[in-house]
Design an enzyme around this catalytic site. Structure first.
Site, mmCIF file in Angstrom:
data_model
loop_
_atom_site.group_PDB
_atom_site.id
_atom_site.type_symbol
_atom_site.label_atom_id
_atom_site.label_comp_id
_atom_site.label_asym_id
_atom_site.label_seq_id
_atom_site.Cartn_x
_atom_site.Cartn_y
_atom_site.Cartn_z
ATOM 1 N N HIS A 111 32.646 6.961 78.239
ATOM 2 C CA HIS A 111 33.414 6.488 77.088
ATOM 3 C C HIS A 111 34.822 6.060 77.490
ATOM 4 C CE1 HIS A 111 34.356 6.224 72.811
ATOM 5 N NE2 HIS A 111 35.471 6.883 73.051
ATOM 6 N N ASP A 152 34.639 -8.056 72.408
ATOM 7 C CA ASP A 152 33.231 -7.671 72.465
ATOM 8 C C ASP A 152 33.101 -6.164 72.321
ATOM 9 O OD1 ASP A 152 32.948 -6.387 75.362
ATOM 10 O OD2 ASP A 152 34.165 -8.192 75.560
ATOM 11 N N HIS A 207 32.688 3.772 66.794
ATOM 12 C CA HIS A 207 32.648 5.211 66.502
ATOM 13 C C HIS A 207 31.216 5.551 66.119
ATOM 14 C CE1 HIS A 207 35.756 8.506 65.516
ATOM 15 N NE2 HIS A 207 35.859 8.145 66.773
ATOM 16 N N ASN A 222 35.203 -3.123 73.893
ATOM 17 C CA ASN A 222 34.822 -1.724 73.987
ATOM 18 C C ASN A 222 33.379 -1.649 74.477
ATOM 19 O OD1 ASN A 222 34.962 1.222 73.258
ATOM 20 N ND2 ASN A 222 33.407 0.602 71.780
ATOM 21 N N HIS A 256 28.455 7.608 67.780
ATOM 22 C CA HIS A 256 27.913 8.969 67.743
ATOM 23 C C HIS A 256 28.520 9.799 66.609
ATOM 24 C CE1 HIS A 256 25.809 7.945 71.280
ATOM 25 N NE2 HIS A 256 25.829 9.110 71.899
#
Length: 732
Positions: free
Chosen positions: A32, A485, A83, A523, A85
């Site tokens: 992440h 993106d 965001h 991200n 999960h």
């Protein structure tokens, strides 16, 4: 943490890291935060930004900045985050804090947030998990609505789609843009030593381990990860926005970072490492909301509504008073140093002493790949009804289908008028915002993806995606200036998934380079995959993109089709049915070859349509994509509350079947509504085809003497606009 990583860290340090340091590495080296699996691939986007003089801040900071007006030095800040999960485990708070985090990325550049977009993906709303899907939809929409409305940033558009591949992993991708003058920009790089580090906001136990939680597959036990989901407070966020911008106006703030994933660990290390300095922190000065927090908990907490500021020495009192005026917790927690190390003490005990380059530069992984192209030659003999005789009901069914129907149930809950800049509202191909500071210029925004195309052909689907987004901008006369993106995929450790990631990035990069739009940020969200009873449930590859465009004169954007207009289409329809909504909804298949995009042709079409719009020659423009010509012309009718008569006899030069002619999703097509006196000029300029006229209050489509469609507009609108409420189980 992987044992090989731990061994490498021990070798570099010459000692065993303590528990706090291990926790910091575990979070910063997570997928992440570090993009370990994709960092090499993301370098492909570098070719899109070369020699672009308008990029003021490119990839790598909290937000990208592009100059949009030389006279006023005005820049647009743009950022995109996921965001995913958290929004599956706790949809309300997961979605709300996703909005909060992306807004803080914008204010980290000293830009005022002016608009939000969101791209949402949920499971099959009519399938076995429909009750869970409805619960997720309600929670996510409520979270976005409550947070966005309360902070006063308009939510002006986006997309929402459903597919069974998201049954166990819904996606929440959020875009925010803001405005700042070039001379007022503050970045996330602390380039000076002896700057004072000020932390705004209190720190609690919520969100601990959020970064590492987002870097693994969900399982049937993931409900236990609820403490990893952050809790947001929109009213505090509003105070953070206003106070941070006020503090920056003093010119004493030299660098800012939002505290997002990995909290203080991430924000402080990135702020200092990127500027070439070190950091010294004193954790006893951090204002806590929970008693007895350990150094580890303080360092990796992801409590929301926090900012880290590096300010000039001697200006501390002035800056602190600004935040105290807004009744925000604020304290001095450290300083920048010349050591290039991250040194942390708590009550005189050294708890962290690490070289920043080791902490911030995770070792990269080399994943295996396995070619995964699922598209197959189109075998229409496998389809139950090769050529249906009755098309009215098929069109109505498509207008009601989950991925095509009106999303007004969602966007009417959002405040899209606050700040009074929204000119083209949600529900159209692109949203438009006026620029009061640079009138008559305006900004246009879009967010798009077609995961089915990308599943069948990752490279071709991604090329098509860039083209669709640019066509959407062309409908309002906007020139693309920057692309973001959000790369949502399954487990990168599995060769099939890694192949999808690689080919989608290649497609986006090649498409952006040829079209001429720089990829300035984004991200990566991986491990969107769930294992149940030993079986993998990955999401479809979902590379969502958002493009911002500039409009030279807002007065020339299309005002709407009117009686007597001539309808023109910009490109031919081809027999390309793979992955189409028609195949999925009517024939329950995704087989076939996905539409192929010719980038050079697409570029010429969008450029000419933009020019025609900016010359005031276009009354209405609608992109042909999901649902093909049939759905596009239906939207034109319903949006403008007018009827249309089409005769596709001269247009159907490829001799297509009726259903293919209406529902193929061939690339390059925009339907234009123009004054009768301008029709010949527009056709000649575009080498397009006249297909009909605006007339009456029904949609009538024929092929020579053969009537294909004859429907009242009111009946179409009723199906289209009420379908979402019906899907959610509401009585109409």
């Amino acid at each position: 943490m992987d044992l090989n990583d731990l061994k490498f860290i021990e070798e570099q340090l010459g000692r065993k890291p303590n528990d706090v340091e291990i926790g910091m590495f575990e979070n910063l080296w997570s997928e992440h935060c570090s993009y370990r699996s994709t960092k090499k691939l993301l370098s492909m986007f570098g070719k899109t930004v070369k020699e672009n003089q308008n990029i003021v801040v490119g990839p790598g900071d909290d937000a990208a900045l592009i100059k949009i007006d030389d006279e006023t030095d005005l820049c647009v800040a743009m950022a995109m985050e996921s965001h995913n999960h958290p929004s599956y485990i706790d949809p309300y708070n997961g979605a709300a804090t996703g909005v909060g985090g992306i807004v803080r990325d914008i204010i980290s550049m000293n830009a005022k947030p002016i608009a939000l977009l969101n791209a949402l993906r949920f499971g099959d709303i009519n399938g076995e998990e429909k009750d869970k899907v409805r619960w997720l939809v309600e929670g996510v929409v409520d979270g976005i609505r409550d947070y966005g409305n309360r902070i006063g940033v308009p939510n002006v558009g986006g997309e929402c789609e459903f597919d069974k591949s998201y049954d166990y992993n819904n996606l929440v991708n959020v875009v925010c843009i803001g405005l700042v003058k070039e001379g007022d920009i503050v970045t996330g790089k602390a380039k000076e030593t002896d700057l004072t580090l000020i932390l705004v906001g209190s720190t609690g136990r919520d969100g601990i381990g959020g970064a590492s939680f987002a870097s693994k597959d969900l399982t049937s036990e993931s409900e236990g990860d609820r403490p990893s989901v952050q809790i947001g407070d929109a009213f505090t966020e509003k105070c953070v926005i206003d106070s941070t911008l006020e503090a920056c106006a003093t010119k004493k703030v030299k660098a800012i970072k939002d505290l997002g994933a990995a909290g203080i660990t991430s924000s402080c290390s990135e702020l200092c490492y990127s500027g070439g300095v070190g950091a010294e922190l004193y954790l006893e000065n951090v204002i806590l909301r929970d008693e007895g927090m350990t150094a580890y908990e303080i360092m990796v907490s992801e409590s929301q509504e926090r900012m880290l500021l590096a300010v000039e020495k001697g200006s501390e009192e002035e800056i602190i008073k600004i935040f105290e005026k807004y009744e925000l917790p604020v304290s001095i927690i450290g300083k920048t140093t010349d050591t290039k190390r991250f040194f942390v003490k708590m009550n005189d005990e050294v708890v962290v002493d690490l070289p920043l380059d080791l902490l911030c530069e995770a070792t990269l992984t080399d994943s295996e790949e396995k070619e995964t192209i699922l598209e197959t030659p189109d075998n229409k003999e496998n389809i139950a009804e090769p050529e249906p005789a009755e098309l009215n009901n098929i069109l109505l069914k498509l207008l009601k289908s989950p991925n095509i129907n009106s999303k007004k149930w969602i966007y009417e809950q959002y405040d899209h008028e606050v700040q009074l800049n929204t000119v083209v509202r949600p529900g159209k191909d692109a949203s438009v915002l006026r620029l009061k500071e640079a009138h008559p210029k305006a900004l246009a925004l879009v967010a798009d993806c077609n995961p089915t195309y990308c599943k069948l052909n990752p490279y071709g689907g991604s090329l098509n995606l860039v083209c669709e987004s640019v066509r959407n901008l062309a409908t309002v006369g906007a020139k693309p200036i920057g692309m973001l993106d959000n790369l949502n995929f399954g487990n990168p450790e599995k060769p099939e998934r890694f192949y999808q990631i690689k080919k989608c990035i290649e497609g986006l990069a090649d498409g952006a380079e040829i079209i001429g739009v720089p990829v300035v940020g984004g991200n990566v969200s991986l491990y969107n995959e769930t294992v149940i009873d030993g079986k993998d449930y990955p999401i479809n590859p979902t590379p969502v993109i958002s493009i911002v465009g500039t409009i030279e004169n807002i007065n020339n954007i299309p005002k709407g089709a009117k009686e007597g207009d001539i309808l023109i289409i910009t490109a031919p329809t081809k027999d390309e049915m793979g992955g189409t909504e028609y195949y999925k909804q009517i024939h329950n298949t995704e087989e076939g070859i996905v539409p192929k995009a010719n980038l050079e042709v697409e570029k010429e079409i969008y450029s000419k349509v933009c020019e025609l719009v900016n010359n005031g020659l276009i009354n209405e423009a609608v992109d042909c994509s999901k649902g093909g010509l049939g759905v596009a012309i239906s939207k034109l009718c319903m949006t403008n509350n007018i009827g249309v008569e089409l005769d596709l006899g001269d247009y159907n030069t490829n001799g297509l079947r009726n259903d293919i002619l209406l529902f193929s999703e061939s690339s390059g097509r925009i339907i234009l509504s123009v004054d009768k006196n301008n029709a010949d000029k527009v056709v000649k300029e575009l080498n397009g085809a006249i297909i009909g006229t605006v007339k009456g209050n029904e949609l009538k489509i024929k092929l020579n003497d053969n009537e294909l469609i004859n429907l009242p507009i009111e009946e179409m609108k009723n199906k289209y606009e009420n379908a979402f409420s019906e899907m959610m189980g509401e009585n109409i």
